[in-house]
Design an enzyme around this catalytic site. Structure first.
Site, PDB file in Angstrom:
ATOM      1  N   ARG A 102      -5.751  -1.945 -15.108  1.00 32.41           N
ATOM      2  CA  ARG A 102      -5.284  -3.091 -15.893  1.00 32.41           C
ATOM      3  C   ARG A 102      -6.446  -3.923 -16.423  1.00 32.41           C
ATOM      4  O   ARG A 102      -6.252  -5.057 -16.853  1.00 32.41           O
ATOM      5  CB  ARG A 102      -4.350  -3.967 -15.054  1.00 32.41           C
ATOM      6  CG  ARG A 102      -4.966  -4.447 -13.738  1.00 32.41           C
ATOM      7  CD  ARG A 102      -3.986  -5.300 -12.962  1.00 32.41           C
ATOM      8  NE  ARG A 102      -4.528  -5.667 -11.659  1.00 32.41           N
ATOM      9  CZ  ARG A 102      -3.957  -6.522 -10.827  1.00 32.41           C
ATOM     10  NH1 ARG A 102      -2.834  -7.116 -11.185  1.00 32.41           N
ATOM     11  NH2 ARG A 102      -4.490  -6.796  -9.660  1.00 32.41           N
ATOM     12  N   ASP A 262     -13.592   1.057  -3.788  1.00 30.76           N
ATOM     13  CA  ASP A 262     -13.493   0.779  -5.218  1.00 30.76           C
ATOM     14  C   ASP A 262     -13.560  -0.713  -5.505  1.00 30.76           C
ATOM     15  O   ASP A 262     -13.544  -1.110  -6.679  1.00 30.76           O
ATOM     16  CB  ASP A 262     -12.205   1.376  -5.797  1.00 30.76           C
ATOM     17  CG  ASP A 262     -10.959   0.895  -5.071  1.00 30.76           C
ATOM     18  OD1 ASP A 262     -10.778   1.277  -3.907  1.00 30.76           O
ATOM     19  OD2 ASP A 262     -10.169   0.119  -5.665  1.00 30.76           O
TER      20      ASP A 262
END
Length: 499
Positions: A102, A262
């Site tokens: 996103r 991440d």
């Protein structure tokens, strides 16, 4: 502050000098795409301090074009939007390919930062090829939290991404319940993560792995280019920075909440604010993320998880480093770097100018006292700075944080003796302690109050809270209630990965 030779904060949006170093990497590293427009965007909040980092005129923040631009509705001609691919371990389990699900990178703008620029990224700007089951949107609630915490952490002196603004929309997205959507604009020298390297390692693509490592060294660690073993040196430096960052989190009581690989920056800065929290009633086992059912990312676990994540990065870099022993040698510096930094920070927080043999016992006793009494972490250190060395009768504000007053009296007597060993000057000690022990932190309930008002289109509390948090070490007597113990209802607040 803008570096010498860089423009002052006078640029219009159209004048921002975008460049695209990450976008110059091969196409396999990202997907070029346009943000998805949001209906009727409106400005929720904007940071003049963050705007100044890229030379943007603060007057631009209130123009209609500003909200349109950072909603993703208006594309500046100099930008080259893209979403990056990466992978990672989530809660200790290999999750495979992830990527900017996103987030869309617009490019970078010259600034005083590693690499000489700050990337500008829209978080919540719509679907990308990496969205998986997501909708590509962020919600107003989480965007406000990230905005406030990014700027608060910067004011605390903790390395972090910055937040330029939040733009909202009445467009609803589904989380646990329908929520209004938003886009948060983030600034960082780079958003490359540990998982960016893991992606190529687990695909057995050493050429791409080397390309990424060479890019990171050339742009952010140029001093390592002449090392005999540059990839080992890179791992060594990232490991050191990560250890020092986690120590800074621990010292201020910050809990990240989702320390997946991440979410770990290769620059040792704090990124990806989700279900974070600041410690209130002290509990070393506190879990700030409601989604973390096993407590993997509890407060006390953060130093170990930081180390574990560096091991994951070391595994990913092994094909470049070559020898397992060299990887271990690079990782071996974590423990010493963490311990050195946390010792430095805790001594400063206690107003101790030098290290003595018995300090570990004093510090361990302090944490046991905090744990046994669940004393408020921030208030304890702040009030400790006001301790009068020769007047125990004045201890009441500090003493009142503890249920076991006898245990407090015993520890504080030891503390007074320790201060006496270095002939501590009371006024100087108080000033030094107040300069490192914040009075104001972003407590969850303060963020929640601001969020609830914002959901009714009242953004005044965000602005007020931001101003307070920009000066966390100042007394600010007019804002005393923002430094008080949290209300009873605050203990019922929960944040999760959807936050």
């Amino acid at each position: 502050m803008i570096a010498p030779g860089l423009p002052a904060a006078t640029l219009l949006l159209e004048q921002l000098p975008f460049s695209h170093s990450f976008g110059s990497l091969p196409p396999a590293f990202f997907t070029r795409l346009q943000p998805t427009p949001m209906p009727a965007p409106y400005l929720v909040c904007a940071s003049e301090a963050a705007a100044a980092l890229i030379g943007l005129n603060p007057a631009e923040l209130t123009t209609p074009g500003f909200a349109e631009t950072f909603a993703g509705n208006r594309i500046l001609p100099a930008t080259q939007p893209l979403a990056a691919v990466y992978s990672g371990h989530q809660f200790g389990v290999w999750a495979g390919q992830l990527g900017d699900g996103r987030a869309i990178l617009l490019g970078e703008v010259a600034a005083e930062a590693p690499g000489g620029a700050l990337e500008i990224q829209l978080k919540g700007a719509g679907l990308t090829p990496y969205s998986r089951m997501g909708d590509g949107r962020a919600v107003l609630r989480s965007s406000i939290r990230e905005y406030l915490c990014s700027e608060a952490m910067a004011a605390l002196g903790i390395p972090t991404s910055r937040a330029l603004c939040v733009v909202g929309s009445d467009q609803l997205v589904m989380r646990e319940t329908p929520e209004s959507s938003a886009v948060a604009t983030r600034l960082a020298p780079t958003f490359i993560r540990f998982g960016s390297f893991e992606h190529w390692y687990y695909q057995d693509k050493t050429s791409e792995l080397k390309t990424l490592a060479d890019y990171v060294i050339a742009r952010f660690y140029p001093e390592l280019q002449d090392e005999a073993k540059p990839y080992q040196a890179l791992l060594t430096e990232i490991t050191r920075r990560t250890a020092r960052l986690v120590a800074q989190w621990q010292a201020v009581g910050f809990m990240h909440g989702v320390l997946n690989t991440d979410n770990m920056s290769i620059l040792g800065i704090t990124i990806d604010y989700g279900p974070f929290g600041f410690m209130e009633a002290f509990d070393a086992g506190h879990i700030c993320n409601h989604s973390d059912s096993q407590g993997r990312y509890a407060y006390a676990m953060q130093p170990k998880i930081g180390h574990w994540n560096c091991y994951a990065l070391g595994q990913a870099l092994l094909p470049l480093i070559g020898e397992v022993d060299d990887v271990h040698a690079a990782l071996a510096g974590y423990a010493d770097a963490y311990q050195e930094k946390i010792d430095e920070l805790l001594h400063a927080k206690l107003g101790l100018q030098r290290r003595e043999e018995g300090d570990s016992a004093l510090i361990d006793g302090m944490f046991k006292l905090l744990q046994d009494n669940h004393a408020d972490f921030t208030l304890f250190f702040r009030r400790l700075g006001d301790l009068q060395q020769s007047n125990p009768a004045a201890d009441s504000p500090l003493r009142d944080l503890f249920i076991d007053r006898a245990a407090f009296d015993a520890w504080v007597a030891q503390y007074r003796l320790r201060l006496g060993q270095e002939s501590s000057n009371e006024a100087a000690r108080r000033a030094a302690m107040h300069a490192v022990n914040p009075k104001y932190v972003l407590r969850n309930y303060l963020a929640q109050v601001a969020i609830e008002k914002a959901q009714d289109k009242d953004f005044s509390e965000i602005a007020r809270l931001q101003k307070i948090l920009e000066h966390p070490f100042d007394e600010q007597p007019e804002h005393e209630r923002y430094a008080a113990l949290p209300p009873d209802w605050a203990s019922q607040l929960e944040v999760s990965c959807s936050s």
